[in-house]
Scaffold this motif. Structure first.
Motif, PDB file in Angstrom:
ATOM      1  N   PRO A   1       0.810  -1.231   0.000  1.00 44.00           N
ATOM      2  CA  PRO A   1       0.000   0.000   0.000  1.00 44.00           C
ATOM      3  C   PRO A   1       0.840   1.278   0.000  1.00 44.00           C
ATOM      4  O   PRO A   1       2.060   1.253  -0.134  1.00 44.00           O
ATOM      5  N   LYS A   2       0.163   2.397   0.185  1.00 43.57           N
ATOM      6  CA  LYS A   2       0.790   3.709   0.361  1.00 43.57           C
ATOM      7  C   LYS A   2       0.360   4.289   1.711  1.00 43.57           C
ATOM      8  O   LYS A   2      -0.631   3.856   2.298  1.00 43.57           O
ATOM      9  N   LYS A   3       1.101   5.292   2.145  1.00 45.42           N
ATOM     10  CA  LYS A   3       0.725   6.016   3.362  1.00 45.42           C
ATOM     11  C   LYS A   3       0.135   7.369   2.969  1.00 45.42           C
ATOM     12  O   LYS A   3       0.678   8.063   2.114  1.00 45.42           O
ATOM     13  N   PHE A   4      -0.990   7.739   3.588  1.00 46.22           N
ATOM     14  CA  PHE A   4      -1.650   9.012   3.333  1.00 46.22           C
ATOM     15  C   PHE A   4      -1.736   9.806   4.640  1.00 46.22           C
ATOM     16  O   PHE A   4      -1.891   9.220   5.722  1.00 46.22           O
ATOM     17  N   THR A   5      -1.633  11.118   4.531  1.00 48.76           N
ATOM     18  CA  THR A   5      -1.797  11.992   5.698  1.00 48.76           C
ATOM     19  C   THR A   5      -2.846  13.045   5.377  1.00 48.76           C
ATOM     20  O   THR A   5      -2.663  13.871   4.476  1.00 48.76           O
ATOM     21  N   ASP A   6      -3.971  12.981   6.085  1.00 50.01           N
ATOM     22  CA  ASP A   6      -5.058  13.946   5.912  1.00 50.01           C
ATOM     23  C   ASP A   6      -5.433  14.500   7.278  1.00 50.01           C
ATOM     24  O   ASP A   6      -5.791  13.739   8.189  1.00 50.01           O
ATOM     25  N   TYR A   7      -5.351  15.834   7.392  1.00 51.17           N
ATOM     26  CA  TYR A   7      -5.696  16.489   8.649  1.00 51.17           C
ATOM     27  C   TYR A   7      -4.898  15.891   9.816  1.00 51.17           C
ATOM     28  O   TYR A   7      -5.426  15.637  10.900  1.00 51.17           O
ATOM     29  N   GLU A   8      -3.587  15.626   9.552  1.00 51.08           N
ATOM     30  CA  GLU A   8      -2.649  15.081  10.535  1.00 51.08           C
ATOM     31  C   GLU A   8      -3.007  13.668  10.993  1.00 51.08           C
ATOM     32  O   GLU A   8      -2.517  13.187  12.014  1.00 51.08           O
ATOM     33  N   ILE A   9      -3.861  12.998  10.229  1.00 57.86           N
ATOM     34  CA  ILE A   9      -4.207  11.595  10.511  1.00 57.86           C
ATOM     35  C   ILE A   9      -3.572  10.728   9.430  1.00 57.86           C
ATOM     36  O   ILE A   9      -3.768  10.966   8.230  1.00 57.86           O
ATOM     37  N   GLU A  10      -2.798   9.725   9.847  1.00 57.97           N
ATOM     38  CA  GLU A  10      -2.104   8.853   8.902  1.00 57.97           C
ATOM     39  C   GLU A  10      -2.926   7.590   8.658  1.00 57.97           C
ATOM     40  O   GLU A  10      -3.340   6.911   9.603  1.00 57.97           O
TER      41      GLU A  10
END
Length: 657
Positions: free
Chosen positions: A90-99
């Motif tokens: 997979p990939k890692k995503f960061t949205d609104y400081e949530i990983e």
């Protein structure tokens, strides 16, 4: 009233349909292939293809701080023996400081099934549940039908688009990456290092069945430092799966949480015990026999001395052994500190060391065979006797050092595990492990030190001692011939030197016992040094070790015997002569279609070193058997027998554990 009710009912249906349309418009799902399953070896496959709108994503089996993985429910499990959703890297995503961890755009989840083929057909409704998120998260549940006959299944899975995603699913035992320096920093944090050329591109994700794990990666000069953070639900008895990629290679590594306790004091005692036992057994290994000759001469010379002198000389031997092992531990710590790993017996991979030790052993052999008395003036003879004699503290100290140096081409039982542990432990523990090996190796001398009267069991010097010295000289002579073979001295020159020394010795000191001993050692020379009777035309050829080839053979369900060896490893050579080249065993290999692969570690080879490190070994021999029912491999003991090899081949073939 009826018209009003009908209108409201129609509007509610329309609203519900519109809601479903809105919920599904951000992703679409289909089963591929549509009308048949793909077959590879003993498994059937289909794929769940999800296409996501831009900005939307779905999740890996560990979704991170938010999200949920895809799940599948079969309403009819009667013909399904095993089922598993496979998750590509997979990939890692960061949205609104949530990983979070997952996928975007398009993803295909391969689903692997083991089916009862007697049924000839699978019929089942499957309910697929997954989550898609952007600014909001939408849970989606879709029902699909599987209605496929097995005889329509394609056997060439590689031509399907599904195969591209199967290749992105991390596999275990690929040995691309080497994990070392496992440490438990706290109850909720674990760290380790990964060596890789593309360390700046390393991505690591962690998964466990019972808890949520997160990872942090720090790129250093020539390695990546990884931290795994656990949650409150983490159970110390559960395993952690690490999936690792550097942008090119992908691998899954399973780590038992007991590995993270290695730094604890109670765990080190187990490895110290193994080191002690390995050191004791090392006294009985064939590689120590040449140096035992020097020790025996030393003991015979002190047997009639006062107990004070006996203890003093024995202490010198013990000091030489401890000095050598502690020096080895310091060397290993030094190499480890500069990012270089070395293995047990690494000095025999250095031509200058080989040349020096060959000359020294040959000088000792000539002395014991009486050549100094024949060829040298009396004044020079006295000086050389002082150098080679064991009748002083320096001589005893040197005999202890030689015992250590000549012991390292062998890997005694228990020793490989203890040395392998040193690759992932602290510098302090390395020092303790090598000290305990020295303690075990010195144990016979500690017994004499505590009770010198044990020396009374050795007969008093007499005529027998001259013949015994000749016998010991032959041991050292054949050892020097073996060392010359490692230096690639031509066989004919090696043979001429060996025969010339024995012949000259017999001319000047001829008796029946010496002739008998000489005849025995000439036979041993031909068996172990030159081996002219070896079957050069044997149809059992050993493939050269290659990790990618090995992994492919394992994936193809082949039975493979891997032998990691070296010319300087005496235990390896004995295994070859007594077991691996045995005609009965080779007939068994032929009958069972066992493939043979050999890695030569005579000269330093980082690929081989990294490979055996992945099995917690730093010394050889390393013999591993792989088969359809044990693709991780069964590591065999250091000393092989035909029954050990045959029994373990039958286990990996028949699925025994």
């Amino acid at each position: 009233m009826f018209i009003l009710f009908f209108t409201l009912f129609f509007l509610s249906l329309l609203t519900d349909a519109k809601a479903k349309e809105n919920f599904n418009q951000h992703s679409s799902l289909e089963i591929i292939p549509k009308d048949y399953l793909l077959k590879d070896k003993n498994y059937f496959y289909f794929g769940v293809k999800i296409i996501l709108e831009e900005g939307w994503k779905t999740y890996w089996k560990n979704p991170g701080e938010a999200g949920a993985p895809m799940s599948i429910d079969f309403n009819d499990n009667s013909g399904i023996l095993e089922k598993e959703i496979l998750f590509p890297f997979p990939k890692k995503f960061t949205d609104y400081e949530i990983e979070t961890i997952g996928y975007e755009n398009e993803i295909i989840f391969p689903v692997r099934l083991k089916l009862d083929e007697n049924k000839k057909k699978i019929t089942s409704k499957i309910n697929l549940q997954y989550l898609v998120c952007k600014d909001i998260c939408i849970p989606i549940s879709i029902e699909k039908n599987l209605n496929h006959s097995f005889d329509k299944s394609s056997k060439d899975i590689k031509k399907s688009i599904l195969y591209n995603y199967l290749e992105k699913v991390p596999r275990q035992n690929i040995n691309y990456f080497s994990i070392k320096e496992l440490k438990k920093i706290s109850d909720k944090k674990i760290s380790f290092k990964i060596d890789d050329l593309n360390f700046d591109k390393i991505n690591v994700f962690a998964f466990s069945n019972l808890s949520t794990l997160s990872t942090k990666t720090f790129s250093k000069n020539n390695f990546s430092l990884i931290e795994v953070i656990t949650d409150d639900n983490f159970n110390e008895n559960e395993a952690i799966l690490l999936v690792i990629s550097d942008g090119q290679k992908i691998e899954e590594i399973k780590i038992n949480t007991s590995d993270f306790k290695l730094g604890k004091d109670r765990k080190i005692f187990y490895f110290l015990l193994l080191a002690l036992l390995g050191g004791i057994i090392l006294n009985f290994m064939p590689c120590v026999l040449p140096v035992l000759s020097l020790k025996m001469i030393s003991l015979l010379n002190v047997s009639n001395e006062s107990q004070f002198l006996i203890k003093k000389n024995i202490l010198s031997i013990i000091s030489g052994i401890f000095f050598s092992f502690i020096s080895l531990s310091i060397l290993i710590i030094f190499f480890k500190s500069i990012g270089t790993q070395v293995g047990w017996g690494f000095q025999f991979q250095n031509v200058y060391f080989l040349l020096t030790i060959t000359i020294i052993i040959l000088i000792f052999a000539l002395n014991l065979l009486g050549f100094f008395e024949i060829l040298l003036p009396h004044s020079l003879l006295n000086k050389l006797n002082k150098i080679t004699s064991s009748n002083n503290n320096g001589g005893y100290f040197l005999s202890g050092m030689f015992a250590t140096l000549m012991a390292t081409p062998c890997s005694a039982p228990f020793l490989g595990t203890a040395i392998g542990f040193s690759a992932i432990t602290s510098n302090q523990n390395i020092f303790f492990i090598f000290s305990f090996i020295a303690l075990g190796f010195s144990l016979p001398y500690f017994l004499i030190l505590l009770k010198p009267t044990f020396l009374k069991f050795i007969p008093t010097p007499g005529a027998w001692m001259l013949n015994f010295k000749f016998f010991l000289g032959l041991i050292l002579l054949i050892t020097s011939s073996w060392l010359m073979s490692l230096l690639r001295v031509p066989d004919i020159i090696n043979l001429l030197i060996f025969l010339a020394i024995i012949t000259l010795s017999l001319i000047f000191f001829k008796n029946t016992k010496r002739i008998f001993f000489s005849f025995i050692f000439i036979i041993l020379f031909f068996i172990f040094i030159i081996s002219p009777l070896q079957n050069k035309g044997s149809k059992f050829e050993w493939m050269e070790f290659d990790k990618l080839t090995l992994n492919k053979l394992i994936e193809d369900n082949k039975i493979v015997l891997l032998d990691i060896t070296a010319d300087w490893c005496i235990t390896c050579q004995l295994n070859k002569k007594t077991t691996l080249e045995n005609n009965k065993l080779q007939s068994f290999f032929n009958k069972e279609n066992v493939l043979l692969m050999r890695g030569d570690w005579t000269k330093r080879d980082e690929k081989i070193l990294n490979f055996i490190k992945s099995y917690d070994r730093l010394g050889i021999p390393v013999n591993i058997i792989y088969g359809p029912n044990n693709k991780k491999g069964v590591i065999l003991p250091e000393i092989l027998t035909k029954n050990i090899v045959i029994d373990n081949i039958n286990k990996v073939k028949d699925g025994e554990n």
